[in-house]
Design a protein around this motif. Structure first.
Motif, PDB file in Angstrom:
ATOM      1  N   SER A 186       0.812  -1.210   0.000  1.00  0.00           N
ATOM      2  CA  SER A 186       0.000   0.000   0.000  1.00  0.00           C
ATOM      3  C   SER A 186       0.852   1.268   0.000  1.00  0.00           C
ATOM      4  O   SER A 186       0.347   2.344  -0.256  1.00  0.00           O
ATOM      5  CB  SER A 186      -0.929   0.004   1.216  1.00  0.00           C
ATOM      6  N   GLN A 187       2.126   1.143   0.310  1.00  0.00           N
ATOM      7  CA  GLN A 187       2.978   2.341   0.380  1.00  0.00           C
ATOM      8  C   GLN A 187       3.858   2.537  -0.837  1.00  0.00           C
ATOM      9  O   GLN A 187       4.158   3.658  -1.222  1.00  0.00           O
ATOM     10  CB  GLN A 187       3.915   2.243   1.588  1.00  0.00           C
ATOM     11  N   ILE A 188       4.337   1.432  -1.405  1.00  0.00           N
ATOM     12  CA  ILE A 188       5.308   1.539  -2.496  1.00  0.00           C
ATOM     13  C   ILE A 188       4.616   1.153  -3.804  1.00  0.00           C
ATOM     14  O   ILE A 188       4.069   0.056  -3.907  1.00  0.00           O
ATOM     15  CB  ILE A 188       6.525   0.613  -2.243  1.00  0.00           C
ATOM     16  N   PRO A 189       4.627   2.039  -4.816  1.00  0.00           N
ATOM     17  CA  PRO A 189       4.001   1.693  -6.094  1.00  0.00           C
ATOM     18  C   PRO A 189       4.614   0.430  -6.681  1.00  0.00           C
ATOM     19  O   PRO A 189       5.772   0.104  -6.420  1.00  0.00           O
ATOM     20  CB  PRO A 189       4.302   2.912  -6.979  1.00  0.00           C
ATOM     21  N   ILE A 190       3.825  -0.231  -7.497  1.00  0.00           N
ATOM     22  CA  ILE A 190       4.190  -1.561  -7.989  1.00  0.00           C
ATOM     23  C   ILE A 190       5.521  -1.576  -8.760  1.00  0.00           C
ATOM     24  O   ILE A 190       6.352  -2.447  -8.549  1.00  0.00           O
ATOM     25  CB  ILE A 190       3.002  -2.121  -8.821  1.00  0.00           C
ATOM     26  N   GLU A 191       5.743  -0.572  -9.617  1.00  0.00           N
ATOM     27  CA  GLU A 191       6.997  -0.536 -10.398  1.00  0.00           C
ATOM     28  C   GLU A 191       8.190  -0.416  -9.447  1.00  0.00           C
ATOM     29  O   GLU A 191       9.238  -1.028  -9.669  1.00  0.00           O
ATOM     30  CB  GLU A 191       7.025   0.646 -11.378  1.00  0.00           C
ATOM     31  N   ASP A 192       8.012   0.389  -8.389  1.00  0.00           N
ATOM     32  CA  ASP A 192       9.098   0.577  -7.430  1.00  0.00           C
ATOM     33  C   ASP A 192       9.377  -0.697  -6.645  1.00  0.00           C
ATOM     34  O   ASP A 192      10.519  -0.979  -6.281  1.00  0.00           O
ATOM     35  CB  ASP A 192       8.769   1.720  -6.461  1.00  0.00           C
TER      36      ASP A 192
END
Ligand code: HEC
Length: 222
Positions: A186-192
């Motif tokens: 929920s905190q880190i976008p998927i690409e990241d």
């Protein structure tokens, strides 16, 4: 049989039919009054019903239209490689097409790893981050753990049990967490998240490298 008893039984029989008739009548006739509801729970509450009129909104409808750009969840999640790190029900062993392994991806991964993961796992991923050091201080206090601190150390990403994991499994760990580690979905976008696990792979490689990993013309340098 005396007539009195016969009459009595007949009256009793007729009376016995009354309750079911009253019940049947009550069940088949709608009653405009609300039922007596002793334990209310959340049975009665103000709400807008779908398909009903509502003056609060300019278009007069209580049912709101979908937010622009809404995508059906099934559609968005159909790509399990990218979203879950699995291919055909197995952990993916490669990066998905959306995040190919490039130097830029690894640099982004390093940047994000240093923000999100180093507090516990440390810069090299060995599990010696500052949070870990502080927690160890608290639990090894001479008078017993401070405030009853209990600590499960962050695992080293160089642990043999982790280095053998396919990249999809690492992605799942970062997304959903593992045992005592919370998830970062929920905190880190998927690409990241993919960038981070790609960098974790690079970290693992860095700690288990042999001379053969160094290009021939770079060997012998400092
Ligand atoms: C708040 C501390 C904390 C942070 C921040 C954290 N971890 Fe963890 N991590 C842990 C702990 C604790 C464990 C071991 C959990 C256990 O064994 O119960 C762990 C375990 C792991 C494992 C091993 C999983 C396994 O299968 O054994 C990996 C890989 C990992 N973390 C990667 C990461 C990455 C990548 C990040 C950054 C996105 C991260 N962690 C952020 C605490 C943390």
């Amino acid at each position: 049989m005396p007539r009195v008893i016969l009459c009595f039984m007949l009256i009793l029989g007729l009376l016995a039919m009354l309750p079911p008739i009253i019940a049947a009548q009550a069940r088949s006739t709608p009653n405009p009054n609300l039922p007596i509801n002793i334990i209310q729970d959340m049975d009665l509450q103000s709400k807008f019903k779908a398909q009903s009129e509502n003056e609060l909104f300019a278009d007069g409808r209580s049912q709101r239209p979908q937010v622009a750009g809404t995508v059906a969840r099934d559609e968005a999640y159909a790509d399990t490689h990218f979203n879950e790190g699995t291919v055909g029900g197995q952990w993916a062993t490669t990066n998905p097409a959306q995040v190919p392994l490039t130097l830029a991806l690894l640099q982004r991964g390093q940047d994000r790893f240093n923000i999100y993961c180093t507090p516990c796992h440390g810069y090299s991923g060995a599990g010696d981050g500052t949070v870990n050091q502080r927690a160890l201080e608290l639990v090894s206090n001479v008078d017993g753990p401070v405030n009853g601190t209990v600590w499960v150390a962050a695992k080293s990403v160089h642990d043999a049990a982790v280095t053998v994991q396919p990249i999809g499994q690492l992605f799942n760990t970062v997304t959903n967490g593992v045992r005592n580690m919370a998830g970062y979905g929920s905190q880190i976008p998927i690409e990241d998240r993919w960038a981070i696990v790609s960098y974790v792979r690079a970290l693992q490689r860095s700690q288990n490298a042999s001379i053969n990993d160094v290009p021939a013309d770079k060997r012998g340098g400092v």
